[in-house]
Scaffold this motif. Structure first.
Motif, mmCIF file in Angstrom:
data_model
loop_
_atom_site.group_PDB
_atom_site.id
_atom_site.type_symbol
_atom_site.label_atom_id
_atom_site.label_comp_id
_atom_site.label_asym_id
_atom_site.label_seq_id
_atom_site.Cartn_x
_atom_site.Cartn_y
_atom_site.Cartn_z
ATOM 1 N N PRO A 103 0.816 -1.223 0.000
ATOM 2 C CA PRO A 103 0.000 0.000 0.000
ATOM 3 C C PRO A 103 0.848 1.271 0.000
ATOM 4 N N GLY A 104 0.509 2.175 -0.899
ATOM 5 C CA GLY A 104 1.161 3.472 -0.961
ATOM 6 C C GLY A 104 2.425 3.539 -1.794
ATOM 7 N N VAL A 105 2.985 2.393 -2.153
ATOM 8 C CA VAL A 105 4.265 2.382 -2.879
ATOM 9 C C VAL A 105 4.116 3.016 -4.263
ATOM 10 N N GLN A 106 3.121 2.579 -5.009
ATOM 11 C CA GLN A 106 2.955 3.087 -6.376
ATOM 12 C C GLN A 106 2.709 4.596 -6.371
ATOM 13 N N LYS A 107 1.877 5.071 -5.444
ATOM 14 C CA LYS A 107 1.576 6.503 -5.371
ATOM 15 C C LYS A 107 2.834 7.314 -5.075
ATOM 16 N N LEU A 108 3.656 6.849 -4.145
ATOM 17 C CA LEU A 108 4.868 7.572 -3.793
ATOM 18 C C LEU A 108 5.851 7.605 -4.955
ATOM 19 N N ILE A 109 5.995 6.496 -5.652
ATOM 20 C CA ILE A 109 6.908 6.439 -6.799
ATOM 21 C C ILE A 109 6.440 7.398 -7.891
ATOM 22 N N HIS A 110 5.158 7.398 -8.188
ATOM 23 C CA HIS A 110 4.630 8.306 -9.212
ATOM 24 C C HIS A 110 4.803 9.766 -8.792
ATOM 25 N N LEU A 219 7.637 2.165 10.340
ATOM 26 C CA LEU A 219 6.196 2.076 10.126
ATOM 27 C C LEU A 219 5.816 0.653 9.751
ATOM 28 N N ASP A 220 4.519 0.346 9.821
ATOM 29 C CA ASP A 220 4.080 -0.965 9.333
ATOM 30 C C ASP A 220 3.891 -0.972 7.821
ATOM 31 N N GLN A 221 3.763 0.207 7.204
ATOM 32 C CA GLN A 221 3.613 0.324 5.755
ATOM 33 C C GLN A 221 3.737 1.792 5.366
ATOM 34 N N ILE A 222 3.891 2.073 4.088
ATOM 35 C CA ILE A 222 3.915 3.457 3.619
ATOM 36 C C ILE A 222 2.538 4.079 3.806
ATOM 37 N N PRO A 228 -4.173 3.984 6.552
ATOM 38 C CA PRO A 228 -3.040 4.669 7.179
ATOM 39 C C PRO A 228 -2.012 3.705 7.766
ATOM 40 N N TYR A 229 -0.801 4.234 7.917
ATOM 41 C CA TYR A 229 0.241 3.449 8.564
ATOM 42 C C TYR A 229 0.077 3.490 10.076
ATOM 43 N N THR A 230 0.774 2.571 10.748
ATOM 44 C CA THR A 230 0.937 2.595 12.197
ATOM 45 C C THR A 230 2.396 2.892 12.486
ATOM 46 N N GLY A 239 -0.452 9.880 8.542
ATOM 47 C CA GLY A 239 -0.976 8.533 8.377
ATOM 48 C C GLY A 239 -0.577 7.844 7.101
ATOM 49 N N TYR A 240 0.071 8.584 6.196
ATOM 50 C CA TYR A 240 0.634 7.957 4.999
ATOM 51 C C TYR A 240 1.797 8.802 4.511
ATOM 52 N N LEU A 241 2.720 8.163 3.841
ATOM 53 C CA LEU A 241 3.923 8.850 3.379
ATOM 54 C C LEU A 241 3.733 9.368 1.962
ATOM 55 N N ASP A 242 3.439 10.654 1.839
ATOM 56 C CA ASP A 242 3.542 11.274 0.538
ATOM 57 C C ASP A 242 4.922 11.915 0.457
ATOM 58 N N LEU A 243 5.197 12.577 -0.654
ATOM 59 C CA LEU A 243 6.535 13.117 -0.829
ATOM 60 C C LEU A 243 6.846 14.195 0.210
#
Length: 252
Positions: A103-110, A219-222, A228-230, A239-243
């Motif tokens: 979760p969140g990996v593709q969004k962060l890469i883009h 974190l438990d995830q991006i 959201p992450y923990t 709650g999530y890693l954006d740029l």
């Protein structure tokens, strides 16, 4: 103060949960094809992950868990052949779309790509495995989004040695203070932090109890909106890693 120039991504367990349902299955398929009765279940594979690198993992298994196996005369070729078969089965599983990105990996890469940030892959897995995962998740040609693919046996000492990160930074002509790494394991953190790179960790089921000393954030995830992450260690955030959140960790 240095400005963030590049994101450096580990692959297995970081971009995708490839270990349990990707690499482990591919190893077992290779063993069966070779007529071996070896089966790496989830618990055993968790123990084998103490060692990085597929060929090294096979050797560790025979040294520590299957000590009675009669080793063939050309043992190096035997291990190499098993690992090549495993890579073939792994790329087959990837081509079938069996393993999604976390979760969140593709969004962060883009987002990083749109912002013009440089990106690299820094991993112990083989280049073929990297290509298979990227093609099946981000699409054919997505490997070109990453300026450097530091993978496989490109340096003799694999993680937790810092060599692979040092190599990637040299290729990109960057200082460690201009990049941030994404890892999932204690060995990965020892490698990235040992090279002087600030590191964000996203744990998985196999690595959640590792020692992440030196990591900037665990974190438990991006995470992403609605998922959201923990926070396990480090700061809070949205709650999530954006740029923007990554840049805040880098500057912190």
């Amino acid at each position: 103060m240095a400005t963030l120039q590049a994101l450096l991504f580990d692959v297995d367990g970081t971009l995708a949960d490839t270990e349990r349902d990707g690499h482990r299955l591919a190893f077992n398929m290779a063993f069966a094809e070779a007529g071996l009765d070896w089966v790496w279940d989830e618990a055993l594979y968790g123990q084998l992950l103490a060692v990085t690198g597929g060929k090294e993992r096979i050797r560790y298994y025979l040294d520590a868990f299957n000590t009675h196996f009669p080793r063939p005369d050309d043992f190096d070729a035997f291990v190499k052949g098993l690992h090549e078969a495993k890579t073939r089965f792994y790329t087959q599983l990837m081509a079938e779309g069996k393993i999604p990105l976390r979760p969140g990996v593709q969004k962060l890469i883009h987002e990083a790509r749109a912002a013009g940030l440089r990106m690299a892959i820094v991993t112990t897995t083989t280049p073929a495995n990297v290509t298979a995962l990227l093609d099946s998740t981000l699409g054919p040609g997505s490997e070109s989004w990453f300026e450097v693919i530091a993978a496989g046996d490109i340096v003799p000492a694999k993680k937790p040695a810092p060599d692979i990160y040092a190599w990637a930074l040299r290729e990109m002509k960057l200082s460690p203070q201009e990049a941030i790494a994404f890892e999932d394991s204690g060995n990965g953190v020892r490698s990235s932090v040992g090279a002087g790179v600030k590191t964000i960790v996203t744990v998985n089921g196999y690595t959640k109890d590792d020692d992440f000393s030196g990591a900037a954030l665990v974190l438990d995830q991006i995470g992403e909106a609605g998922n959201p992450y923990t926070v396990i260690a480090g700061g809070g955030g949205r709650g999530y890693l954006d740029l923007g959140a990554v840049e805040a960790v880098f500057a912190g």
